[in-house]
Design an enzyme around this catalytic site. Structure first.
Site, PDB file in Angstrom:
ATOM      1  N   LYS A  36      21.801  30.609  45.077  1.00 48.68           N
ATOM      2  CA  LYS A  36      23.129  30.661  44.439  1.00 48.68           C
ATOM      3  C   LYS A  36      24.179  31.191  45.410  1.00 48.68           C
ATOM      4  CE  LYS A  36      23.682  33.437  40.711  1.00 48.68           C
ATOM      5  NZ  LYS A  36      24.834  34.346  40.786  1.00 48.68           N
ATOM      6  N   SER A  37      23.828  32.237  46.155  1.00 52.89           N
ATOM      7  CA  SER A  37      24.811  32.841  47.080  1.00 52.89           C
ATOM      8  C   SER A  37      25.195  31.859  48.180  1.00 52.89           C
ATOM      9  CB  SER A  37      24.217  34.086  47.740  1.00 52.89           C
ATOM     10  OG  SER A  37      23.965  35.066  46.789  1.00 52.89           O
ATOM     11  N   ARG A  41      28.943  29.898  48.956  1.00 55.50           N
ATOM     12  CA  ARG A  41      29.626  30.092  50.246  1.00 55.50           C
ATOM     13  C   ARG A  41      29.782  28.759  50.982  1.00 55.50           C
ATOM     14  NH1 ARG A  41      27.356  34.697  48.568  1.00 55.50           N
ATOM     15  NH2 ARG A  41      27.755  36.713  49.557  1.00 55.50           N
ATOM     16  N   ARG A 136      34.050  42.981  34.433  1.00 59.00           N
ATOM     17  CA  ARG A 136      33.529  43.387  35.754  1.00 59.00           C
ATOM     18  C   ARG A 136      34.660  43.676  36.739  1.00 59.00           C
ATOM     19  NH1 ARG A 136      28.855  39.206  37.207  1.00 59.00           N
ATOM     20  NH2 ARG A 136      28.506  40.778  38.844  1.00 59.00           N
ATOM     21  N   SER A 182      28.188  46.304  48.355  1.00 55.44           N
ATOM     22  CA  SER A 182      28.225  44.985  47.718  1.00 55.44           C
ATOM     23  C   SER A 182      28.491  43.891  48.739  1.00 55.44           C
ATOM     24  CB  SER A 182      29.336  44.974  46.652  1.00 55.44           C
ATOM     25  OG  SER A 182      29.748  43.655  46.377  1.00 55.44           O
ATOM     26  N   ASP A 336      19.133  41.800  42.419  1.00 57.80           N
ATOM     27  CA  ASP A 336      19.012  40.951  41.227  1.00 57.80           C
ATOM     28  C   ASP A 336      17.580  40.919  40.679  1.00 57.80           C
ATOM     29  OD1 ASP A 336      21.703  40.412  41.335  1.00 57.80           O
ATOM     30  OD2 ASP A 336      21.466  38.524  42.428  1.00 57.80           O
ATOM     31  N   LYS A 363      27.022  44.487  36.823  1.00 58.12           N
ATOM     32  CA  LYS A 363      26.546  43.093  36.761  1.00 58.12           C
ATOM     33  C   LYS A 363      26.965  42.464  35.433  1.00 58.12           C
ATOM     34  CE  LYS A 363      24.797  43.532  40.782  1.00 58.12           C
ATOM     35  NZ  LYS A 363      25.565  42.999  41.915  1.00 58.12           N
ATOM     36  N   ARG A 367      23.004  46.536  33.775  1.00 55.83           N
ATOM     37  CA  ARG A 367      21.583  46.130  33.808  1.00 55.83           C
ATOM     38  C   ARG A 367      20.604  47.288  33.805  1.00 55.83           C
ATOM     39  NH1 ARG A 367      21.962  40.926  37.762  1.00 55.83           N
ATOM     40  NH2 ARG A 367      22.804  39.530  36.162  1.00 55.83           N
ATOM     41  N   ARG A 409      19.570  37.219  33.836  1.00 60.19           N
ATOM     42  CA  ARG A 409      18.397  37.878  34.449  1.00 60.19           C
ATOM     43  C   ARG A 409      17.600  38.668  33.406  1.00 60.19           C
ATOM     44  NH1 ARG A 409      18.591  35.749  39.524  1.00 60.19           N
ATOM     45  NH2 ARG A 409      20.701  35.631  40.311  1.00 60.19           N
TER      46      ARG A 409
HETATM   47  O1  LIG Z   1      27.039  38.006  47.423  1.00 57.53           O
HETATM   48  C1  LIG Z   1      26.411  37.412  46.533  1.00 57.53           C
HETATM   49  O2  LIG Z   1      26.334  36.176  46.459  1.00 57.53           O
HETATM   50  C2  LIG Z   1      25.730  38.243  45.520  1.00 57.53           C
HETATM   51  C3  LIG Z   1      25.594  39.582  45.755  1.00 57.53           C
HETATM   52  C4  LIG Z   1      25.043  40.533  44.786  1.00 57.53           C
HETATM   53  O3  LIG Z   1      26.114  41.251  44.209  1.00 57.53           O
HETATM   54  P1  LIG Z   1      26.719  42.538  44.966  1.00 57.53           P
HETATM   55  O4  LIG Z   1      26.742  42.223  46.385  1.00 57.53           O
HETATM   56  O5  LIG Z   1      28.101  42.732  44.423  1.00 57.53           O
HETATM   57  O6  LIG Z   1      25.787  43.665  44.639  1.00 57.53           O
HETATM   58  C5  LIG Z   1      24.239  39.831  43.691  1.00 57.53           C
HETATM   59  O7  LIG Z   1      24.042  40.720  42.609  1.00 57.53           O
HETATM   60  C6  LIG Z   1      24.868  38.574  43.189  1.00 57.53           C
HETATM   61  O8  LIG Z   1      23.980  37.905  42.324  1.00 57.53           O
HETATM   62  C7  LIG Z   1      25.206  37.608  44.305  1.00 57.53           C
HETATM   63  C1  LIG Z   2      25.186  39.269  39.142  1.00 50.66           C
HETATM   64  C2  LIG Z   2      24.912  38.016  39.478  1.00 50.66           C
HETATM   65  O1  LIG Z   2      25.811  37.106  40.007  1.00 50.66           O
HETATM   66  P1  LIG Z   2      27.407  37.247  40.065  1.00 50.66           P
HETATM   67  O2  LIG Z   2      27.703  38.656  40.484  1.00 50.66           O
HETATM   68  O3  LIG Z   2      27.873  36.214  41.020  1.00 50.66           O
HETATM   69  O4  LIG Z   2      27.918  36.957  38.674  1.00 50.66           O
HETATM   70  C3  LIG Z   2      23.536  37.495  39.344  1.00 50.66           C
HETATM   71  O5  LIG Z   2      23.313  36.325  39.710  1.00 50.66           O
HETATM   72  O6  LIG Z   2      22.647  38.206  38.853  1.00 50.66           O
END
Ligand SMILES: O=C(O)C1=C[C@@H](OP(=O)(O)O)[C@@H](O)[C@H](O)C1
Ligand SMILES: C=C(OP(=O)(O)O)C(=O)O
Length: 454
Positions: A36-37, A41, A136, A182, A336, A363, A367, A409
């Site tokens: 997903k990340s 990007r 958030r 983060s 996560d 989150k 969580r 999650r």
């Molecule tokens: O950079 C990202 O794509 C993500 C970073 C994480 O959040 P944080 O970096 O804010 O902890 C993760 O919890 C999220 O699911 C995706």
């Molecule tokens: C927190 C998550 O993603 P985002 O922060 O992009 O909503 C996640 O995928 O668990």
């Protein structure tokens, strides 16, 4: 199972019943969905590049659809071909003012990255999110963007979506210390730095996932990291490039956990192919190894755009030890996966502690609380405060009726736990699974009997 998965795919909200499925076979997953990340990007960078780039093996989930839809409103043409997405870039400052407000749905990652991109465009946009995203924090990103010259006004609660943003060109360069551990804050700052005149610096609190740095380097941006300070040169343009997305280790973790907690002495091996193994994401594997699990990686190789990928193998093990996870960097490397890890810890011997996990409060849900509440429904007790979870081992979960609270999650962790129990559990409010892992129910069906409830 096909029909449960396809019915589920058509429903915005639904409940499921899950129980373990007998069998002593081996488990094989030829792939897990794209990360997903990296998907977000890769798509956003190509949207602001020059020319056309294909993002391969994109995660086709609700978060990605929201990102692609918003880019469409900003004039970016994106065309799907299976799991590949061809993105026609509009250039760094070429996005077009949208006709209507932008709704980014559930994804904090895209919201934060796109705020930085919009900060580099001198037009006014309204950005909103869904109910969970609107709780958030956005100020980690908004405050520095204002200092860089963007005008941002909150329309509801301070620090939260919805807001309006009017960018400027160029932005002022950034010299900023992280306020939270983060990768999203870091990545948003690095995206904003592309629009600044001169060199920007961002000091992170600890090493968090580094997908942004890898991709920016691959796209030819001048970026370097020394002792947690990343320096990046603003630019006027860069070319679109094809990006290859590895399998999502955070999705693979659910299948791995379902295998690990399976109450079946006869089970064979587990293999999951093509999993992203970026060193900044490996905390869950480290924790399971420390608990005594044999986890092997084979065929490790780098994809052309810079992310490592490998096949994962796991052998059966009847007992697990407790684990201590602590420190911002270690927590970031499995952020996560913490709900899942907490569920596994409850079945291990001894008391496990997950410390320094305060970021979980920001989150989709808080969580720490929703994990503890969900596990309590299964009869598992977790002690917690705002920065720590203490999970006593050798607890015996029993079938539960549990609500996901709209958090993907939490829904998937509950389903995994239910997949180890003979009696059926009911998990309510599972539409959110589509946020990150739309094929989850079909995959979990290797371990579980799953019914969609009307
Ligand atoms: O950079 C990202 O794509 C993500 C970073 C994480 O959040 P944080 O970096 O804010 O902890 C993760 O919890 C999220 O699911 C995706
Ligand atoms: C927190 C998550 O993603 P985002 O922060 O992009 O909503 C996640 O995928 O668990």
């Amino acid at each position: 199972m096909e029909s449960v998965q396809s019915k589920a795919s058509q429903s915005v909200t639904f409940d499921i019943s899950v129980r373990s499925k007998p069998g002593g076979q081996s488990f094989l997953f030829d792939s897990v969905p794209g990360d997903k990340s990296v998907s977000q990007r890769g798509i956003i960078l190509n949207a602001i590049g020059e020319g056309r780039g294909v993002v391969h093996n994109v995660l086709r989930s609700r978060d990605i659809e929201s990102c692609v839809a918003i880019l469409g409103q900003l004039g970016v043409e994106c065309i799907w071909d299976g799991d590949d997405l061809a993105v026609s870039g509009r250039g760094l400052r070429g996005l077009k003012p949208p006709e209507f407000e932008l709704d980014i749905g559930n994804t904090a990652t895209s919201a934060r990255l796109l705020l930085s991109v919009l900060a580099g465009h001198p037009f006014r946009v309204e950005l909103a999110g869904n109910r969970l995203l609107s709780t958030r924090p956005m100020e980690w990103v908004v405050d520095p963007l204002i200092r860089m010259g963007a005008r941002i006004d909150y329309l509801g609660n301070p620090g939260r979506l919805p807001l309006t943003i009017e960018g400027r060109a160029p932005l002022l360069p950034l010299d900023v210390e992280a306020t939270v551990a983060s990768a999203q804050e870091k990545s948003a700052m690095l995206f904003a730095a592309l629009y600044a005149e001169g060199t920007s610096h961002y000091r992170q609190l600890c090493q968090s996932r580094d997908h942004t740095e890898r991709l920016l380097r691959y796209f030819g941006i001048a970026i370097k990291t020394e002792e947690n300070v990343t320096s990046i040169q603003g630019t006027s343009s860069f070319a679109c490039l094809d990006v290859w997305v590895p399998g999502d280790i955070s999705s693979a973790a659910f299948m791995l956990a379902a295998y690990v907690i399976r109450n079946d002495e006869q089970r064979g091996e587990l293999a999951i192919r093509n999993v992203g193994v970026n060193p900044t994401r490996l905390g869950f594997f480290r924790a399971l190894r420390a608990m005594g699990l044999e986890l092997e990686l084979s065929g490790e190789h780098d994809l052309p755009s810079g992310e490592p990928q490998a096949d994962l193998h796991c052998s059966p093990r009847s007992s697990l030890k407790s684990v201590l996870v602590e420190g911002d960097e270690e927590v970031q490397s499995l952020i996560d996966e913490i709900p899942l890890l907490a569920a596994i810890c409850a079945l291990a011997e001894g008391t496990s502690v997950i410390r320094n996990c305060r970021e979980l409060k920001d989150k989709d849900t808080n969580r720490i609380e929703t994990t503890a509440r969900m596990l309590a429904a299964f009869g598992i007790q977790v002690d917690y405060n705002e920065d720590e979870m203490v999970i006593h081992g050798e607890q015996r979960p029993s079938a539960a009726v549990v609500d996901s609270c709209g958090d993907h999650r939490i829904a998937m962790t509950a389903a995994v736990l239910a997949s180890s129990l003979d009696e059926p559990s009911i998990i309510k409010n599972c539409g959110c699974i589509a946020v990150s892992y739309p094929n989850f129910l079909a995959d979990l069906a290797q371990f579980a009997e799953i019914e969609l409830l009307d």
